[in-house]
Design a protein around this motif. Sequence first.
Motif, PDB file in Angstrom:
ATOM      1  N   LEU A  69       0.827  -1.205   0.000  1.00 52.55           N
ATOM      2  CA  LEU A  69       0.000   0.000   0.000  1.00 52.55           C
ATOM      3  C   LEU A  69       0.868   1.265   0.000  1.00 52.55           C
ATOM      4  CD1 LEU A  69      -2.701  -1.106   2.607  1.00 52.55           C
ATOM      5  CD2 LEU A  69      -3.020  -0.837   0.141  1.00 52.55           C
ATOM      6  N   PRO A  70       0.309   2.400  -0.432  1.00 52.15           N
ATOM      7  CA  PRO A  70       1.084   3.652  -0.414  1.00 52.15           C
ATOM      8  C   PRO A  70       1.514   4.028   1.000  1.00 52.15           C
ATOM      9  CG  PRO A  70      -0.956   3.894  -1.690  1.00 52.15           C
ATOM     10  CD  PRO A  70      -1.053   2.592  -0.980  1.00 52.15           C
ATOM     11  N   VAL A  71       2.678   4.667   1.091  1.00 51.17           N
ATOM     12  CA  VAL A  71       3.177   5.165   2.373  1.00 51.17           C
ATOM     13  C   VAL A  71       2.543   6.524   2.676  1.00 51.17           C
ATOM     14  CG1 VAL A  71       5.239   5.892   3.642  1.00 51.17           C
ATOM     15  CG2 VAL A  71       5.351   3.928   2.073  1.00 51.17           C
ATOM     16  N   LYS A  75       5.407  17.922  -8.887  1.00 53.93           N
ATOM     17  CA  LYS A  75       5.592  17.782  -7.446  1.00 53.93           C
ATOM     18  C   LYS A  75       5.195  16.372  -7.035  1.00 53.93           C
ATOM     19  CE  LYS A  75       4.474  20.016  -3.021  1.00 53.93           C
ATOM     20  NZ  LYS A  75       5.870  20.189  -2.648  1.00 53.93           N
ATOM     21  N   ALA A  76       5.952  15.804  -6.108  1.00 50.32           N
ATOM     22  CA  ALA A  76       5.657  14.472  -5.601  1.00 50.32           C
ATOM     23  C   ALA A  76       5.577  14.521  -4.085  1.00 50.32           C
ATOM     24  CB  ALA A  76       6.732  13.475  -6.037  1.00 50.32           C
ATOM     25  N   THR A  77       4.849  13.587  -3.498  1.00 51.09           N
ATOM     26  CA  THR A  77       4.765  13.526  -2.047  1.00 51.09           C
ATOM     27  C   THR A  77       6.112  13.134  -1.459  1.00 51.09           C
ATOM     28  OG1 THR A  77       4.007  11.241  -2.212  1.00 51.09           O
ATOM     29  CG2 THR A  77       2.324  12.947  -2.038  1.00 51.09           C
ATOM     30  N   GLU A  78       6.355  13.535  -0.213  1.00 57.24           N
ATOM     31  CA  GLU A  78       7.587  13.204   0.482  1.00 57.24           C
ATOM     32  C   GLU A  78       7.261  12.353   1.687  1.00 57.24           C
ATOM     33  OE1 GLU A  78       9.452  16.883   1.459  1.00 57.24           O
ATOM     34  OE2 GLU A  78       9.991  17.358  -0.609  1.00 57.24           O
ATOM     35  N   CYS A  79       8.156  11.422   2.013  1.00 59.66           N
ATOM     36  CA  CYS A  79       7.939  10.565   3.176  1.00 59.66           C
ATOM     37  C   CYS A  79       9.292  10.180   3.765  1.00 59.66           C
ATOM     38  CB  CYS A  79       7.138   9.315   2.802  1.00 59.66           C
ATOM     39  SG  CYS A  79       7.855   8.375   1.428  1.00 59.66           S
ATOM     40  N   GLY A  80       9.321   9.965   5.043  1.00 63.20           N
ATOM     41  CA  GLY A  80      10.556   9.566   5.697  1.00 63.20           C
ATOM     42  C   GLY A  80      11.431  10.747   6.051  1.00 63.20           C
ATOM     43  N   THR A 128       3.006   3.082  -4.285  1.00 66.18           N
ATOM     44  CA  THR A 128       3.131   1.633  -4.332  1.00 66.18           C
ATOM     45  C   THR A 128       4.252   1.225  -5.272  1.00 66.18           C
ATOM     46  OG1 THR A 128       1.503   1.489  -6.111  1.00 66.18           O
ATOM     47  CG2 THR A 128       0.685   1.323  -3.864  1.00 66.18           C
ATOM     48  N   GLY A 129       4.922   0.115  -4.939  1.00 67.63           N
ATOM     49  CA  GLY A 129       6.016  -0.349  -5.791  1.00 67.63           C
ATOM     50  C   GLY A 129       5.517  -0.819  -7.141  1.00 67.63           C
ATOM     51  N   GLN A 130       4.464  -1.658  -7.125  1.00 66.50           N
ATOM     52  CA  GLN A 130       3.852  -2.120  -8.369  1.00 66.50           C
ATOM     53  C   GLN A 130       2.734  -1.145  -8.748  1.00 66.50           C
ATOM     54  OE1 GLN A 130       2.785  -6.340  -8.226  1.00 66.50           O
ATOM     55  NE2 GLN A 130       4.267  -6.626  -6.572  1.00 66.50           N
TER      56      GLN A 130
END
Length: 433
Positions: free
Chosen positions: A111-113, A375-380, A389-391
Amino acid sequence: MKQRGRHRRQKRGRALRAFLAGTALALTAAATMISASQATVGDKPGGLKKLASSDRAAAGLRLQERAVPQSTLDRLASSMGRPVGVSTVLADADHSLRGTADCPSTERAALPVEPAATRAYCWDTADTRGWRAGAVTTSGDADDDGLWGEHRVILSGWTHPTGRSAEPGPARVAVVDASDPGRLTYTWAALVVPVDGGRDYRGLASTVSGMVWYQGKLLVTAADGLYVYDMHRIQRATVDSGRVGKVPGGWAAYGSKYVLPAVGSYRLAGGSAHPAAISLDRSTAPDSLVASERVSSAGGRHSRLLRYAFSSDPARAGLLATDFAGRAVATEAYETKTAQVAGVLSYRSQWYLARAADTPDGHGTLWRQDARNAKATECGSDESNHCWTGQAGSLSYSQESGEVWSQSGRMLYALPLSAIDRSLGQPTGPWDN
């Protein structure tokens, strides 16, 4: 003499070490430049580049419509029995999806982070073993009230790879009754193509990477274009067999209860390129189909994003608008530096592109792009953009519910588009999602 020879050897040693050090620095600089170049393409794609009408024509971005003859469909129906609709299939559901709490942690990891899914379900392992999940579309695409008749419905596409080369084999669709969010039930329908004038059919041997259910038609991506299916023309399989087509005693569909025979197709005039991901955009007038190519990072060119208008003719409900020669012309076309686009969504001049992970165990990236920036979401803690998601799979937006549906591995999930935008910061321009 011995001392001078030793000094010469020392000088040659120092020169060799200096040369190797310089070479290492040069290689490091080159690697840095390559890495930076890849980062520019993969991690900082920038704004979209609009292609002029002349460029679109030169690139051959016209889709040629081809209809299966009515006589072929009628002959098939006369042999298999009267076609049924979606409500009949839903009433015959024989499988259930599991809620998030009952899904293995290894599957929930897909699932997405960020942003997190608000609803998620997993498929029965035994029922999907050997099959690979693909595209998703919903009754939110089919009708603007989000319902098909009295039901909320999800269509989930799957492909069975064949042989050691993992070439795509048979394709099927799970027809899911999602009217009760706490209990999703489904059954299978095989995707097939009539042959021999309707006396038989073959399986659609293709990865189902994109689907759009619009009005009564289902558009499905394939290696040679788009196939069109009629959701009012679903046939019953009569023999439970792993084979497909006419068999002794009746009709088989890889063990599925139902069969969806293609009623038409669209082929891209530009040669080998074909849409890999598609979705519906209800923010345009008329409603439109958006499509993306899937180009690898080493592909040597950028991915194209295309838009085609749906027909406003009631007699052509669910089909694309075409000219006198049956050609659907792209009304908009863009280039994006985002590679490995596995899912595309467009809404109010914003484009959302789901990029697959670079490694089997990694996470992908969800970009929002327009003509100015990306723009992309940021995490970590490292502010990584690999939060999706990876796939990465197809994206389907239901304007009525405000949810985006997708799937990764054996997880089917949804989250609000507003949550995606909050994680990205509100886009510029009018927006009232």
